[in-house]
Motif scaffolding. Structure first.
Motif, mmCIF file in Angstrom:
data_model
loop_
_atom_site.group_PDB
_atom_site.id
_atom_site.type_symbol
_atom_site.label_atom_id
_atom_site.label_comp_id
_atom_site.label_asym_id
_atom_site.label_seq_id
_atom_site.Cartn_x
_atom_site.Cartn_y
_atom_site.Cartn_z
ATOM 1 N N LEU A 292 0.786 -1.225 0.000
ATOM 2 C CA LEU A 292 0.000 0.000 0.000
ATOM 3 C C LEU A 292 0.823 1.283 0.000
ATOM 4 N N TRP A 293 2.117 1.185 0.277
ATOM 5 C CA TRP A 293 2.923 2.398 0.260
ATOM 6 C C TRP A 293 3.276 2.758 -1.170
ATOM 7 N N HIS A 294 3.254 4.042 -1.477
ATOM 8 C CA HIS A 294 3.658 4.516 -2.797
ATOM 9 C C HIS A 294 4.651 5.659 -2.610
ATOM 10 N N PRO A 295 5.699 5.686 -3.422
ATOM 11 C CA PRO A 295 6.664 6.783 -3.287
ATOM 12 C C PRO A 295 6.015 8.120 -3.607
ATOM 13 N N ALA A 296 6.519 9.155 -2.992
ATOM 14 C CA ALA A 296 5.966 10.487 -3.224
ATOM 15 C C ALA A 296 6.180 10.886 -4.673
ATOM 16 N N GLY A 297 5.233 11.585 -5.220
ATOM 17 C CA GLY A 297 5.363 12.039 -6.605
ATOM 18 C C GLY A 297 4.125 12.826 -6.979
ATOM 19 N N VAL A 298 4.256 13.665 -7.987
ATOM 20 C CA VAL A 298 3.142 14.530 -8.360
ATOM 21 C C VAL A 298 1.962 13.720 -8.883
ATOM 22 N N ASP A 299 2.220 12.538 -9.413
ATOM 23 C CA ASP A 299 1.146 11.720 -9.964
ATOM 24 C C ASP A 299 0.701 10.615 -9.012
ATOM 25 N N ALA A 300 1.252 10.574 -7.810
ATOM 26 C CA ALA A 300 0.934 9.494 -6.867
ATOM 27 C C ALA A 300 -0.289 9.884 -6.055
ATOM 28 N N PHE A 301 -1.473 9.710 -6.649
ATOM 29 C CA PHE A 301 -2.706 10.125 -5.979
ATOM 30 C C PHE A 301 -2.880 9.418 -4.648
ATOM 31 N N SER A 302 -2.556 8.135 -4.602
ATOM 32 C CA SER A 302 -2.809 7.352 -3.391
ATOM 33 C C SER A 302 -1.596 7.310 -2.469
ATOM 34 N N TYR A 303 -0.784 8.326 -2.506
ATOM 35 C CA TYR A 303 0.425 8.319 -1.673
ATOM 36 C C TYR A 303 0.085 8.140 -0.201
ATOM 37 N N ARG A 304 0.757 7.189 0.423
ATOM 38 C CA ARG A 304 0.661 6.967 1.867
ATOM 39 C C ARG A 304 2.075 6.805 2.399
ATOM 40 N N SER A 305 2.345 7.355 3.543
ATOM 41 C CA SER A 305 3.668 7.170 4.130
ATOM 42 C C SER A 305 3.735 5.805 4.791
ATOM 43 N N ALA A 306 4.927 5.207 4.794
ATOM 44 C CA ALA A 306 5.099 3.908 5.443
ATOM 45 C C ALA A 306 4.751 4.009 6.930
ATOM 46 N N THR A 307 5.126 5.117 7.548
ATOM 47 C CA THR A 307 4.834 5.311 8.971
ATOM 48 C C THR A 307 3.329 5.364 9.213
ATOM 49 N N GLY A 308 2.610 6.027 8.332
ATOM 50 C CA GLY A 308 1.166 6.101 8.468
ATOM 51 C C GLY A 308 0.499 4.741 8.332
ATOM 52 N N VAL A 309 0.976 3.948 7.382
ATOM 53 C CA VAL A 309 0.425 2.605 7.190
ATOM 54 C C VAL A 309 0.644 1.763 8.442
ATOM 55 N N ILE A 310 1.875 1.801 8.974
ATOM 56 C CA ILE A 310 2.194 1.030 10.184
ATOM 57 C C ILE A 310 1.311 1.485 11.344
ATOM 58 N N ALA A 311 1.096 2.794 11.455
ATOM 59 C CA ALA A 311 0.302 3.329 12.565
ATOM 60 C C ALA A 311 -1.148 2.843 12.494
ATOM 61 N N VAL A 312 -1.724 2.796 11.301
ATOM 62 C CA VAL A 312 -3.114 2.351 11.173
ATOM 63 C C VAL A 312 -3.232 0.864 11.488
ATOM 64 N N VAL A 313 -2.281 0.068 10.998
ATOM 65 C CA VAL A 313 -2.306 -1.371 11.305
ATOM 66 C C VAL A 313 -2.153 -1.584 12.810
ATOM 67 N N ALA A 314 -1.232 -0.832 13.427
ATOM 68 C CA ALA A 314 -1.026 -0.951 14.874
ATOM 69 C C ALA A 314 -2.292 -0.561 15.634
ATOM 70 N N PHE A 315 -2.983 0.461 15.153
ATOM 71 C CA PHE A 315 -4.250 0.855 15.781
ATOM 72 C C PHE A 315 -5.249 -0.294 15.757
ATOM 73 N N GLY A 316 -5.351 -0.988 14.622
ATOM 74 C CA GLY A 316 -6.286 -2.099 14.516
ATOM 75 C C GLY A 316 -5.979 -3.198 15.506
ATOM 76 N N TYR A 317 -4.719 -3.608 15.578
ATOM 77 C CA TYR A 317 -4.319 -4.647 16.538
ATOM 78 C C TYR A 317 -4.570 -4.176 17.968
ATOM 79 N N ALA A 318 -4.183 -2.940 18.257
ATOM 80 C CA ALA A 318 -4.320 -2.436 19.629
ATOM 81 C C ALA A 318 -5.783 -2.342 20.031
ATOM 82 N N ALA A 319 -6.638 -1.876 19.120
ATOM 83 C CA ALA A 319 -8.058 -1.713 19.452
ATOM 84 C C ALA A 319 -8.707 -3.060 19.756
ATOM 85 N N VAL A 320 -8.443 -4.066 18.922
ATOM 86 C CA VAL A 320 -9.035 -5.386 19.172
ATOM 87 C C VAL A 320 -8.482 -5.976 20.466
#
Length: 408
Positions: A292-320
């Motif tokens: 799901l991570w995409h490198p930054a770029g002017v055409d990278a509409f779905s850009y997500r930072s690796a840190t952000g992806v890890i944080a959301v996954v960690a939130f899911g595990y922590a919440a359950v």
């Protein structure tokens, strides 16, 4: 991307499942683990006593229902405002232009699927514990299929209307979609989200074969988690398509993590359970970042930072995990049960019918983008409520009773 359904007597999977059909959100309170070294499970009497609170009523994990709906809304945000594709045609321009600030946050909504899978691992382990194979089979089929069949018919019918810009699949492909096996058969999908249901089906099959059939015990679930984790790594290393299909290395860690969390819920603090959760998270975040991570770029509409992806996954595990440990028992509002019940039908219909709703509200009626977004979510939740009341509540018990009498 999308997410999975809900299980048994409660609101959504994964599928799941999910996406996501989940099983019941009613679960026993944690019971003490057996004495070290005895290799024995807690007695049925102790488990029964621990499963009730105040007059013998099962404890309902309503916070889990709320987390399901949150995950579904995350996926909806992604489909409506965090990606390109068909939704661009519905808006008349890129969602990035419609939501200049929010689109970068909506892009993380696809990770609701990973959260669904963790919930599904927890819920399926909970609902399959102590159940014969026939009962488990009946509960899964009756939970997954009624709303799914109606969603297939609805989307196919709406897309066949002459004024709808989206093309319906062929009649033959639509019929195959009713089996939920369209993806392995290479058939066009009616619902974009159904790929998560295919993942859920494979998880159910593995769990039924190796845990439910021989009888669920703590040792058997631990062994299943360990063997599946190692098998998934070997499948990745061997690059054999059959192993990839069966063992799902890119998704297995989330289901395994959910099962580890259920062991924590049922038996209390346990080094093995924590180990299962920790290892599955480490592997799961790897796949989430890789896919799901995409490198930054002017055409990278779905850009997500690796840190952000890890944080959301960690939130899911922590919440359950917090829910399993009883830390969120204060979130015991009755409306969360309804919210959880709407999650699966909402998940099924929100994407494709949402395109039509966005087009009608925004382009035909001229409602601003933020108002269209909110109204579309409300309309899809309303449709989900109709499916829940008129389809799931009416037909799920009938199908479950019928299948419960079938000899396997």
């Amino acid at each position: 991307m999308s997410a999975p359904p809900a299980p048994d007597t409660g609101p959504m999977s994964p599928a799941g499942t999910g996406p996501i059909p989940p099983a019941a959100a009613t679960a026993p309170t944690p019971t003490p683990p057996p004495a070290p070294g005895t290799g024995q499970e807690p007695s049925a009497e102790r488990t029964a006593k621990a499963a009730v609170r105040g007059g013998g009523h099962p404890v309902r994990l309503r916070a889990l229902d709320g987390l399901r709906l949150l995950a579904a809304l995350m996926v909806a945000g992604y489909h409506y405002g965090g990606r390109g594709g068909e939704i661009t045609e519905a808006w008349g321009s890129s969602p990035r232009a419609q939501f200049p600030t929010l689109s970068s946050y909506f892009a993380y909504g696809c990770l609701g699927v990973q959260i669904f899978f963790v919930i599904s691992g927890f819920v399926i382990c909970m609902s399959g514990w102590g159940r014969p194979l026939r009962s488990f089979f009946a509960s899964r089929v009756s939970r997954l299929y009624p709303a799914y069949w109606v969603a297939i018919i609805l989307v196919t019918g709406v897309f066949a209307l002459p004024w709808v810009a989206y093309e319906a699949v062929s009649p033959s492909d639509a019929l195959v979609n009713l089996t939920m096996l369209q993806q392995p058969l290479g058939v066009d999908r009616v619902l974009g989200v159904c790929w998560t249901l295919w993942a859920e089906l494979r998880f159910y099959a593995l769990f039924a074969l190796f845990v439910v059939l021989p009888g669920a015990t703590r040792h058997r679930v631990v062994l299943f988690c360990a063997v599946w984790t190692l098998g998934s790594a070997l499948a990745e290393a061997s690059d054999l398509p059959l192993l990839d299909v069966v063992l799902m290395p890119e998704y297995s860690s989330y289901f395994i993590g959910g099962m580890g969390i259920y062991l924590l819920h049922r038996f209390g603090h346990d080094a093995l359970a924590w180990g299962i959760i920790g290892i599955s998270f480490l592997i799961g975040q790897h796949y989430a970042v890789r896919e799901l991570w995409h490198p930054a770029g002017v055409d990278a509409f779905s850009y997500r930072s690796a840190t952000g992806v890890i944080a959301v996954v960690a939130f899911g595990y922590a919440a359950v995990t917090l829910i399993a440990m009883g830390k969120l028992n204060w979130a015991n509002w009755r409306w969360l049960t309804v919210a959880g019940a709407l999650t699966y039908p909402f998940y099924l219909v929100h994407e494709h019918l949402g395109w039509v709703a966005v087009w009608a509200l925004h382009q035909e009626l001229g409602i601003p983008s933020h108002g269209t977004f909110a109204l579309t979510v409300l309309v899809m939740l309303g449709l989900a409520w109709v499916l829940y009341r008129c389809v799931e509540q009416r037909f799920t018990p009938v199908i479950k009773r019928s299948l419960s009498t079938v000899r396997l």
